[in-house]
Scaffold this active site. Sequence first.
Site, PDB file in Angstrom:
ATOM      1  N   HIS A  48       0.785  -1.408  -0.232  1.00  0.00           N
ATOM      2  CA  HIS A  48      -0.068   0.145   0.072  1.00  0.00           C
ATOM      3  C   HIS A  48       0.580   1.241   0.049  1.00  0.00           C
ATOM      4  O   HIS A  48       1.567   1.474   0.829  1.00  0.00           O
ATOM      5  CB  HIS A  48      -0.997   0.034   1.066  1.00  0.00           C
ATOM      6  CG  HIS A  48      -1.801   1.331   1.426  1.00  0.00           C
ATOM      7  ND1 HIS A  48      -2.660   1.729   0.244  1.00  0.00           N
ATOM      8  CD2 HIS A  48      -1.785   2.327   2.244  1.00  0.00           C
ATOM      9  CE1 HIS A  48      -3.031   2.945   0.619  1.00  0.00           C
ATOM     10  NE2 HIS A  48      -2.573   3.069   1.575  1.00  0.00           N
ATOM     11  N   ASP A  50       1.182   5.181  -0.151  1.00  0.00           N
ATOM     12  CA  ASP A  50       0.255   6.474  -0.031  1.00  0.00           C
ATOM     13  C   ASP A  50       0.954   7.335  -0.942  1.00  0.00           C
ATOM     14  O   ASP A  50       2.088   7.656  -1.050  1.00  0.00           O
ATOM     15  CB  ASP A  50       0.137   7.023   1.306  1.00  0.00           C
ATOM     16  CG  ASP A  50      -0.624   6.265   2.384  1.00  0.00           C
ATOM     17  OD1 ASP A  50      -1.936   6.032   2.028  1.00  0.00           O
ATOM     18  OD2 ASP A  50       0.033   5.766   3.445  1.00  0.00           O
ATOM     19  N   ASP A 172      -7.779   1.447   2.279  1.00  0.00           N
ATOM     20  CA  ASP A 172      -7.294   2.426   3.515  1.00  0.00           C
ATOM     21  C   ASP A 172      -8.185   3.640   3.596  1.00  0.00           C
ATOM     22  O   ASP A 172      -8.345   4.156   4.673  1.00  0.00           O
ATOM     23  CB  ASP A 172      -5.877   3.081   3.162  1.00  0.00           C
ATOM     24  CG  ASP A 172      -5.304   3.459   4.365  1.00  0.00           C
ATOM     25  OD1 ASP A 172      -5.617   3.249   5.444  1.00  0.00           O
ATOM     26  OD2 ASP A 172      -4.345   4.497   4.247  1.00  0.00           O
ATOM     27  N   HIS A 422      -6.389   9.727  -0.624  1.00  0.00           N
ATOM     28  CA  HIS A 422      -7.033   9.678   1.008  1.00  0.00           C
ATOM     29  C   HIS A 422      -6.309  10.279   2.142  1.00  0.00           C
ATOM     30  O   HIS A 422      -6.833  10.241   3.041  1.00  0.00           O
ATOM     31  CB  HIS A 422      -7.651   8.254   1.362  1.00  0.00           C
ATOM     32  CG  HIS A 422      -6.546   7.378   1.279  1.00  0.00           C
ATOM     33  ND1 HIS A 422      -6.214   6.554   0.064  1.00  0.00           N
ATOM     34  CD2 HIS A 422      -5.653   6.950   2.114  1.00  0.00           C
ATOM     35  CE1 HIS A 422      -5.062   5.563   0.474  1.00  0.00           C
ATOM     36  NE2 HIS A 422      -4.890   5.991   1.827  1.00  0.00           N
TER      37      HIS A 422
END
Length: 995
Positions: A48, A50, A172, A422
């Site tokens: 993951h 970001d 997420d 996000h």
Amino acid sequence: MERVELLLLPLLLLGAAGRLKQAEGCGEQSCPQAPDGFLNVHLIPHTHNDVGWLKTVDQYYYGAHNDIQHAGVQYILDSVVSQLLHDPSKRFIYVESAFFWRWWKQQDELVRRDVTRLVEEGRLEFINGGWSMNDEAATHYSSIIDQMTLGLQFLKSTFGDCGRPRVAWHIDPFGHSREQALLFAQMGYDGFFFGRLDYQDKANREKTKQMEMLWRASDDISPPYADLFTGVLPNGYNPPDGFCWDQLCDDTPIIDDPSVEDYNADVIVQKFLKAATQQAQKYLSSHIVMTMGSDFQYENAIMWFKNMDRLIKNVNMQQINGSKVNVFYSTPSCYLQSLHRANLTWPMKMDDFFPYADGPHMFWTGYFTSRPAFKGYERLSNNFLQVCNQMEALSGLEARNGPYGQSSSTVMRRAMGVAQHHDAVTGTAKQHVNNDYSLRLSEGWDSCQVVISNSLSSLTGTKENFAFCNLLNISVCHVTETANNFKVYLYNPLGRSVTWTVRLPVNGHAYKVIGPNDETVPSEVVDVSDFTKALRFQQGGAERELIFQGQIPAVGFSSFTVGKLSLPDRFVIKGKRGKKQPDKIQNQYYRVDFDPETGLISGIHNLEKKISLPLKQSFYWYNASVGNEESSQPSGAYIFRPNNSDSVPVSQHVRSYLVQNSLVQEVHQNFSSWCSQVVRLYRDQRYIELEWTVGPVPIGDEWGKEVISLIETNLKTDGVFYTDSNGRQILKRRRDSRETWKLNQTEPIAGNYYPVNSRIYIKGKNTQVTVLTDRSQGGSSIRDGSLELMVHRRLLRDDYRGVGEPLLENGLLGEGIVVRGRHLLLLDHADEAADTHRTLALQQYMSPQVVLSSGDGIPYSQSGTPKRKFSALNGELPQNGHLLTFAMHAADKILLRLEHPFQSQESKNNSQPITINLNTLFSSVSLSNFEETTLGANMEKSRLKRLQWRTRTGSPLQMDSPRAPVVDPSNITLSPMEIRTFLANVRYKAALHGR
């Protein structure tokens, strides 16, 4: 070897990463064939990444500042690709196109060929595929579609059909919207997996085996077109406890050599079997999924893969002893195919997954408002991008390579794609990262200003010194403040004409405004308010503002010439402020009453509809919790937790004065040194404008504060209110209640907050009060008849969710940031309100763009007369038709989206299907060879075939035959809430229509 061992041997080999079957291609055919009669555990190797959070996008990609967080995306991709090439049994998924695009640009041809082969064999699979993994609460549907399209088009152009993601993957984001599910369904995804949902909801779903479901994401679009299979991942997006083998993890590696003293394979295998069995008890099928990865993992991929290889081998060896657990490398799409083949009956989901809480006093509803200035900037940037897209498409290569230089909309598209992440638009990144997001948007504005200048020169036939005044909200613009004469160009991106009120900072006392038809346009000059002067920080010195209203054609512009008048002092009207504590303002459509004692709004009247309502509006704040005896949880960037249930009024009485002339009436209200508001009615305006200015929020009393605008009425609402979903669908909310599970309410304020992306309203028996917002905010109806919107928050504590710093936003002078925004207040009959608020909501995010010039331009070309008015359409779109996207797709192709913006039951007049003729719609370009695509523009609609699912209501609903490959552009029908997407060849006409 015993007979049972001989029978199980093929299963062991199959379980060991499917070594008996070489990948024959991407998609379903590349999936391992899981055996019947076993609990099949799908291991999903993933990372993951970001797109900014604790570090900037660049810092994350290059691995800089590992003292903040150890993370380097380029090393992750290098390492994973190496491992996949080393062993054909291994699989990996990747999600964030913004990072992969950057990595791909840096690779040589040999690496690109190897990676393309991995993709074509289905061993490197793209999941989700958007430029970023967007938030679902603070994002507008237009921006979601754009950022998904940007990523999906990159994958298609790079890898063809094998690069097309089949599964949506939002592991997420902090809650999940119904509109997001609808958009994913329209993009052609077969399923959707996410990691976060309310802890009470999750416990209930685990108990009742409803962790996987069919999400019916629309009441308006016929099933199954809006249906999306949705699964909740068991461990968020992390591996089960004890099975993390990244260099960032501390779990013990598998040691399966019996001669080694620390041999532990038997213990780990038994622990895994127990974890798999326990997980299976919460899911319906004999297939379960385990996410083997987490934040920025796989920088040294060999650690993960070596231990997973050993796990697969040792777990599957237990089948000889009668174990019924089979484990193998898989992907979300392969897992989804296994669930589909199981042909089970699934529960149905109709509402959304907001708000999200991970504990009794831990509601993630603060980020609905966090960093309100950036949220406003992001929404304005989307507006500017749509104008940029349209003007680039209308002028073609002349917009990209014109007299003002070379540029394109791409810079802004990518910046907006990152801003939807996000931890970006949510306001939940570190301050230096948020600064970087703002910088990227600013660079996008710079690039699009070149595009718009080039396009305007082409369309008007005049080369001007165009200027873009981006500080008009604080009345700063060098051109209008210093010039005696200037021109104003107003570009309208909507598919119908609008009348727009222009306010420009000036220093003269009177001006003459000439419209595009040589008509004199009424204008007024008013003093700049003291509120505004205090915000400038020496960035301009205009004493007054020029106001006029201009009519702008659909998808086009009007130009206005402005000249300062020299008036003798005796003709100058001085002192335009009216009486203190005015009692009312009024135009043709609305009257607003003010309490003579408090100065607050006391009532509103829709004069056109003959509706009156006692109504009070004021500003309050909640003291932010720092933790108490119930919980140590403080309020922070993510979490909203007021110290108690009582809000504190900023002021019970306000000082106010009236500004009044032929074009506008406004009451300036001063609540405190840090909170003010202008209540405004323009001529011919069918709404009340509340322009609020809040900040610096004081913290000298050592309390963080969460500031709200509160509206109170006498409407009987029975705990019910309504909010939008990403600016589109409307959802009914009931205080202290959830539609599909019984809520134990532990935070009566924060637990009733919902994301408000464009509007919130309450209804009485026949009356509706609506507030439209200009950015995303948190909102609720805490008491019957009331509405509140959180406009600002400044906090002194971190909320322990990883960002590691309080949401202070100290601003330019270190005193706290000042935020200015608008709420539009409407009063209407409940059954007629949608006609107005739908139309105004579109205009809020697709408002006209103001471009200025000195007015002394030269001809752009030898032929043609300069144009002062222009429309790209031959006729206006109806009120229930919206030009959602008009943008360049390639040098000779246009991306076109048409939308029906109304829901099916909300309007007598506008909830009907409409038909549009694309052959005659546009005046300045000729479109041909129309091809209808999915919403993301990465697949022909005629090829779309999604998985169908059986629900408790009966057999799977079958999709009709795909639309005919050949589109009839003369007969494009749109039903309520439908968006249709087309690619078309474009040819530019020699002469543009216009004056």
